[in-house]
Design an enzyme around this catalytic site. Structure first.
Site, PDB file in Angstrom:
ATOM      1  N   PRO A   2      11.435  88.281  40.323  1.00 22.21           N
ATOM      2  CA  PRO A   2      11.743  88.637  41.714  1.00 22.21           C
ATOM      3  C   PRO A   2      11.659  90.154  41.915  1.00 22.21           C
ATOM      4  O   PRO A   2      12.159  90.911  41.094  1.00 22.21           O
ATOM      5  CB  PRO A   2      13.195  88.163  41.903  1.00 22.21           C
ATOM      6  CG  PRO A   2      13.529  87.344  40.713  1.00 22.21           C
ATOM      7  CD  PRO A   2      12.586  87.738  39.617  1.00 22.21           C
ATOM      8  N   GLU A   3      10.979  90.556  42.965  1.00 23.75           N
ATOM      9  CA  GLU A   3      10.848  91.974  43.308  1.00 23.75           C
ATOM     10  C   GLU A   3      11.880  92.309  44.387  1.00 23.75           C
ATOM     11  O   GLU A   3      12.535  91.408  44.919  1.00 23.75           O
ATOM     12  CB  GLU A   3       9.438  92.243  43.848  1.00 23.75           C
ATOM     13  CG  GLU A   3       8.335  91.966  42.845  1.00 23.75           C
ATOM     14  CD  GLU A   3       8.141  93.116  41.869  1.00 23.75           C
ATOM     15  OE1 GLU A   3       8.718  94.195  42.096  1.00 23.75           O
ATOM     16  OE2 GLU A   3       7.423  92.919  40.881  1.00 23.75           O
TER      17      GLU A   3
END
Ligand code: ZN
Length: 290
Positions: A2-3
């Site tokens: 996840p960014e």
């Protein structure tokens, strides 16, 4: 992994669903890795506390917690809503790692494999932390004894022009590598570094310290734009992220350069080039980026 936009989207979605609720009971699984604070201490710290707010700091999800209830919890009595304006006295810090998910569900929902935490709330909802690869981390901080969680670098969505310029001043490393350095900015990953450099028209290999003030300001604005666009797109899929029923992927921003090696630039038709910088595949347009 996840960014920043995914983490922001999840934090907002969880906040909408659990803000003002109260933690009744906590169950933790037997695997040691996810617990930065030992599981027993963490469970004791969490139980009875109100959830004042859930937000993102860097790439972490931070639940700001109020004091524990001073009388025994009664699930039948009264409203679960608590006063969210009070000062937090503790934090529950969730790092999703590579494959972690923070879900809002109900106790009767089937428990997914690799569920490491189930947090029952007074509203009847349940917060779950699921992480197959166990790179995610759960931490509890009592704020009377510790400082609140701070990301190591500046936040790319709130950093000011002056601070941004100061962060890169005199840095003798490629701007792409500087963007990825978490001690400078928190939460910028490979995709958003490439895309923001394209939008700002800056070659990834240029030295950070050699960029003009105007170029740095263009980059700061482009980075904010790319991240906000991704958050806006992610907002439409937020329920897939935090409601246990769905687990579809994050809605991806259409990339201009990232992983488009050899394809025509969307602006000028020049083939996109790839090089390796700071160990990461880096994509740019030799015509649009100077
Ligand atoms: Zn181009």
């Amino acid at each position: 992994m996840p960014e920043l936009p995914e983490v922001e989207t999840i934090a907002r979605g969880v906040n909408l669903r659990v803000r003002g609720d109260r933690i009744v009971e906590v169950w933790f699984g037997g695997k040691r890795e996810p617990f930065k604070t030992p599981a027993a201490r963490q469970a004791k710290g969490l139980e009875g506390r109100s959830i004042l707010e859930v937000h993102r700091t860097g790439k972490h999800i931070v639940c700001e917690l109020g004091a524990a209830a001073d009388r025994p919890l009664d699930q039948r009595g009264g409203s679960p809503l608590v006063e969210c304006a009070s000062e937090p006295s503790a934090q529950w810090i969730v790092h999703l790692g590579m494959t972690g998910r923070l879900l809002v569900t109900t106790p009767d929902a089937p428990v997914a494999p690799h569920t490491h935490a189930r947090v029952s709330l007074m509203s009847g909802r349940e917060l779950r932390f699921v992480d197959p690869r166990r790179f995610g981390r759960l931490e509890f901080r009592e704020l009377s004894r510790n400082t609140g969680f701070l990301a190591p670098g500046a936040d790319p969505l709130s950093v000011t022009a002056a601070e941004f310029a100061r962060l890169f001043h005199g840095r003798r490393l490629a701007i792409k590598a500087a963007l990825l350095n978490q001690k400078i900015l928190s939460g910028v990953g490979n995709i958003y570094a490439d895309e923001s450099l394209f939008r700002a028209g800056i070659r990834p290999r240029r030295l950070a310290g050699r960029l003009s003030r105007a170029e740095l300001e263009g980059l700061r604005l482009a980075l904010g734009e790319v991240l906000r666009d991704a958050i806006r797109l992610g907002g439409s899929s937020v329920s897939d992220y935090v409601d246990a029923e769905g687990a579809r992927g994050f809605f991806q921003l259409e990339h201009c350069v990232y992983q488009r090696t050899g394809l025509p630039c969307l602006r000028c038709q020049t083939p996109i080039r790839r090089l390796v910088l700071a160990g990461r595949g880096t994509h740019y347009c030799p015509q649009c980026q100077r």
